[in-house]
Scaffold this active site. Structure first.
Site, PDB file in Angstrom:
ATOM      1  N   LYS A   9       0.844  -1.309   0.078  1.00 47.72           N
ATOM      2  CA  LYS A   9       0.144  -0.018   0.041  1.00 47.72           C
ATOM      3  C   LYS A   9       0.856   1.076   0.073  1.00 47.72           C
ATOM      4  O   LYS A   9       2.132   1.257  -0.064  1.00 47.72           O
ATOM      5  CB  LYS A   9      -0.968  -0.040   1.318  1.00 47.72           C
ATOM      6  CG  LYS A   9      -1.909  -1.204   1.288  1.00 47.72           C
ATOM      7  CD  LYS A   9      -2.782  -0.940   2.226  1.00 47.72           C
ATOM      8  CE  LYS A   9      -3.962  -2.331   2.344  1.00 47.72           C
ATOM      9  NZ  LYS A   9      -4.908  -2.138   3.441  1.00 47.72           N
ATOM     10  N   TYR A  49     -12.239  -2.582  -3.647  1.00 50.98           N
ATOM     11  CA  TYR A  49     -12.873  -2.727  -1.935  1.00 50.98           C
ATOM     12  C   TYR A  49     -14.219  -2.731  -1.788  1.00 50.98           C
ATOM     13  O   TYR A  49     -15.105  -2.254  -1.206  1.00 50.98           O
ATOM     14  CB  TYR A  49     -12.230  -1.382  -1.208  1.00 50.98           C
ATOM     15  CG  TYR A  49     -10.886  -1.734  -0.757  1.00 50.98           C
ATOM     16  CD1 TYR A  49     -10.497  -2.876  -0.110  1.00 50.98           C
ATOM     17  CD2 TYR A  49      -9.968  -0.689  -0.916  1.00 50.98           C
ATOM     18  CE1 TYR A  49      -9.196  -2.922   0.441  1.00 50.98           C
ATOM     19  CE2 TYR A  49      -8.298  -1.088  -0.537  1.00 50.98           C
ATOM     20  CZ  TYR A  49      -8.288  -2.092   0.401  1.00 50.98           C
ATOM     21  OH  TYR A  49      -6.989  -2.128   0.784  1.00 50.98           O
ATOM     22  N   PHE A  57     -15.643   3.330   7.124  1.00 52.31           N
ATOM     23  CA  PHE A  57     -14.406   3.773   6.671  1.00 52.31           C
ATOM     24  C   PHE A  57     -13.905   3.753   5.241  1.00 52.31           C
ATOM     25  O   PHE A  57     -12.944   3.891   4.609  1.00 52.31           O
ATOM     26  CB  PHE A  57     -13.153   3.125   7.556  1.00 52.31           C
ATOM     27  CG  PHE A  57     -13.257   1.403   7.149  1.00 52.31           C
ATOM     28  CD1 PHE A  57     -12.759   0.951   6.170  1.00 52.31           C
ATOM     29  CD2 PHE A  57     -14.009   0.836   8.293  1.00 52.31           C
ATOM     30  CE1 PHE A  57     -12.798  -0.741   6.146  1.00 52.31           C
ATOM     31  CE2 PHE A  57     -14.038  -0.791   8.154  1.00 52.31           C
ATOM     32  CZ  PHE A  57     -13.453  -1.261   6.953  1.00 52.31           C
ATOM     33  N   ARG A  85      -1.288 -14.591   3.894  1.00 54.59           N
ATOM     34  CA  ARG A  85      -2.054 -13.953   4.957  1.00 54.59           C
ATOM     35  C   ARG A  85      -1.317 -14.102   6.442  1.00 54.59           C
ATOM     36  O   ARG A  85      -1.316 -13.222   7.212  1.00 54.59           O
ATOM     37  CB  ARG A  85      -3.633 -14.560   5.077  1.00 54.59           C
ATOM     38  CG  ARG A  85      -4.575 -14.499   3.875  1.00 54.59           C
ATOM     39  CD  ARG A  85      -5.126 -13.194   3.710  1.00 54.59           C
ATOM     40  NE  ARG A  85      -6.015 -12.745   4.616  1.00 54.59           N
ATOM     41  CZ  ARG A  85      -6.770 -11.537   4.997  1.00 54.59           C
ATOM     42  NH1 ARG A  85      -6.606 -10.786   3.940  1.00 54.59           N
ATOM     43  NH2 ARG A  85      -7.803 -11.832   5.714  1.00 54.59           N
ATOM     44  N   THR A  91      -5.071  -7.836  10.386  1.00 56.63           N
ATOM     45  CA  THR A  91      -5.539  -6.577   9.772  1.00 56.63           C
ATOM     46  C   THR A  91      -4.953  -5.409  10.577  1.00 56.63           C
ATOM     47  O   THR A  91      -4.160  -4.538  10.114  1.00 56.63           O
ATOM     48  CB  THR A  91      -7.096  -6.479   9.475  1.00 56.63           C
ATOM     49  OG1 THR A  91      -7.197  -7.428   8.643  1.00 56.63           O
ATOM     50  CG2 THR A  91      -6.824  -5.270   8.750  1.00 56.63           C
ATOM     51  N   ARG A 102       2.872  -7.071   9.201  1.00 59.72           N
ATOM     52  CA  ARG A 102       1.950  -5.786   9.680  1.00 59.72           C
ATOM     53  C   ARG A 102       2.523  -5.681  11.216  1.00 59.72           C
ATOM     54  O   ARG A 102       2.430  -4.765  11.688  1.00 59.72           O
ATOM     55  CB  ARG A 102       0.679  -6.045   9.654  1.00 59.72           C
ATOM     56  CG  ARG A 102      -0.054  -5.974   8.193  1.00 59.72           C
ATOM     57  CD  ARG A 102      -1.358  -6.544   8.310  1.00 59.72           C
ATOM     58  NE  ARG A 102      -1.869  -6.244   7.060  1.00 59.72           N
ATOM     59  CZ  ARG A 102      -3.070  -6.947   6.601  1.00 59.72           C
ATOM     60  NH1 ARG A 102      -3.516  -7.849   7.080  1.00 59.72           N
ATOM     61  NH2 ARG A 102      -3.697  -6.437   5.356  1.00 59.72           N
ATOM     62  N   ASN A 112      -1.877  -0.305   7.099  1.00 58.17           N
ATOM     63  CA  ASN A 112      -1.436  -1.548   7.534  1.00 58.17           C
ATOM     64  C   ASN A 112      -0.333  -2.164   6.316  1.00 58.17           C
ATOM     65  O   ASN A 112      -0.302  -3.122   6.290  1.00 58.17           O
ATOM     66  CB  ASN A 112      -2.482  -2.387   7.874  1.00 58.17           C
ATOM     67  CG  ASN A 112      -3.398  -2.939   6.866  1.00 58.17           C
ATOM     68  OD1 ASN A 112      -3.283  -2.319   5.632  1.00 58.17           O
ATOM     69  ND2 ASN A 112      -4.383  -3.582   7.146  1.00 58.17           N
ATOM     70  N   HIS A 115      -1.732  -5.604   1.458  1.00 60.42           N
ATOM     71  CA  HIS A 115      -3.119  -6.319   1.282  1.00 60.42           C
ATOM     72  C   HIS A 115      -2.855  -7.361   0.598  1.00 60.42           C
ATOM     73  O   HIS A 115      -1.839  -7.694  -0.256  1.00 60.42           O
ATOM     74  CB  HIS A 115      -3.975  -5.300   0.494  1.00 60.42           C
ATOM     75  CG  HIS A 115      -5.193  -6.245  -0.248  1.00 60.42           C
ATOM     76  ND1 HIS A 115      -6.369  -6.166   0.575  1.00 60.42           N
ATOM     77  CD2 HIS A 115      -5.229  -6.815  -1.301  1.00 60.42           C
ATOM     78  CE1 HIS A 115      -7.284  -7.201  -0.169  1.00 60.42           C
ATOM     79  NE2 HIS A 115      -6.665  -7.631  -1.040  1.00 60.42           N
ATOM     80  N   GLU A 126      -9.491 -10.597  -7.917  1.00 58.63           N
ATOM     81  CA  GLU A 126      -8.439  -9.326  -7.801  1.00 58.63           C
ATOM     82  C   GLU A 126      -7.380  -9.590  -8.721  1.00 58.63           C
ATOM     83  O   GLU A 126      -6.972  -8.428  -9.512  1.00 58.63           O
ATOM     84  CB  GLU A 126      -7.950  -9.274  -6.350  1.00 58.63           C
ATOM     85  CG  GLU A 126      -8.902  -9.025  -5.297  1.00 58.63           C
ATOM     86  CD  GLU A 126      -8.574  -9.250  -3.783  1.00 58.63           C
ATOM     87  OE1 GLU A 126      -7.420  -9.569  -3.545  1.00 58.63           O
ATOM     88  OE2 GLU A 126      -9.242  -8.892  -2.851  1.00 58.63           O
TER      89      GLU A 126
END
Ligand code: CMP
Length: 143
Positions: A9, A49, A57, A85, A91, A102, A112, A115, A126
């Site tokens: 990100k 998203y 948010f 993951r 998260t 993270r 964070n 993704h 995706e």
């Protein structure tokens, strides 16, 4: 071979963490299939998203992901969706264990760092959203 979509990100890019994150996936033994540094349009962010569109948010999330370049990738390997993951951690970086991406580098639930697709269905959706078929380099390791 299983594939997943991973994105560094804007906070991860600006903090110089692309190399560290790529390195973790390489050292784990996963194979890089596609990668690009890109600035995300509002339209792509909203599609990516979409499942969060009713969350309070959502606006903040779209603003953040379009705020600067991201590094979008596809990685392949055995069980890569679930293992990525685990490598990313929870998260919210406050809940992510040390040793996870993270847990080691994240600051807040919004910022964070990374993704990763959360299921085979998300990975397929995706990857198709972010990459064209011809961008995917499917190759066998020969060395
Ligand atoms: P990600 O894995 O990219 O998927 C959805 C994102 O929403 C998630 O990581 C977080 O960065 C973000 N998110 C989740 N909860 C919040 C929140 N309360 N405030 C801002 N962003 C959030």
């Amino acid at each position: 071979m299983e594939k997943t979509f991973i994105m560094v990100k804007p906070d991860g890019v600006q903090r110089g963490l692309i190399g560290e994150i790529v390195s973790r996936f390489e050292k784990k033994g996963y194979q890089l299939v596609a990668a690009k540094l890109m600035t995300v349009s509002k339209e792509l962010a909203e599609k990516h998203y979409a499942e969060h569109k009713d969350k309070p948010f959502f606006g903040e999330l779209v603003d953040f992901i379009t705020s600067g370049p991201v590094f979008a990738m596809v990685w392949a390997g055995n069980n890569v969706i679930a293992t990525a993951r685990q490598m990313m951690g929870k998260t919210n970086p406050a809940d992510a264990l040390p040793g996870t991406i993270r847990g080691d580098y994240g600051i807040s639930v919004g910022m964070n760092i990374i993704h990763g697709s959360d299921s085979p269905e998300s990975a397929e959706r995706e990857i198709a959203l972010w990459f064209n078929e011809e961008d995917l380099n499917n190759y066998e390791k020969t060395i």
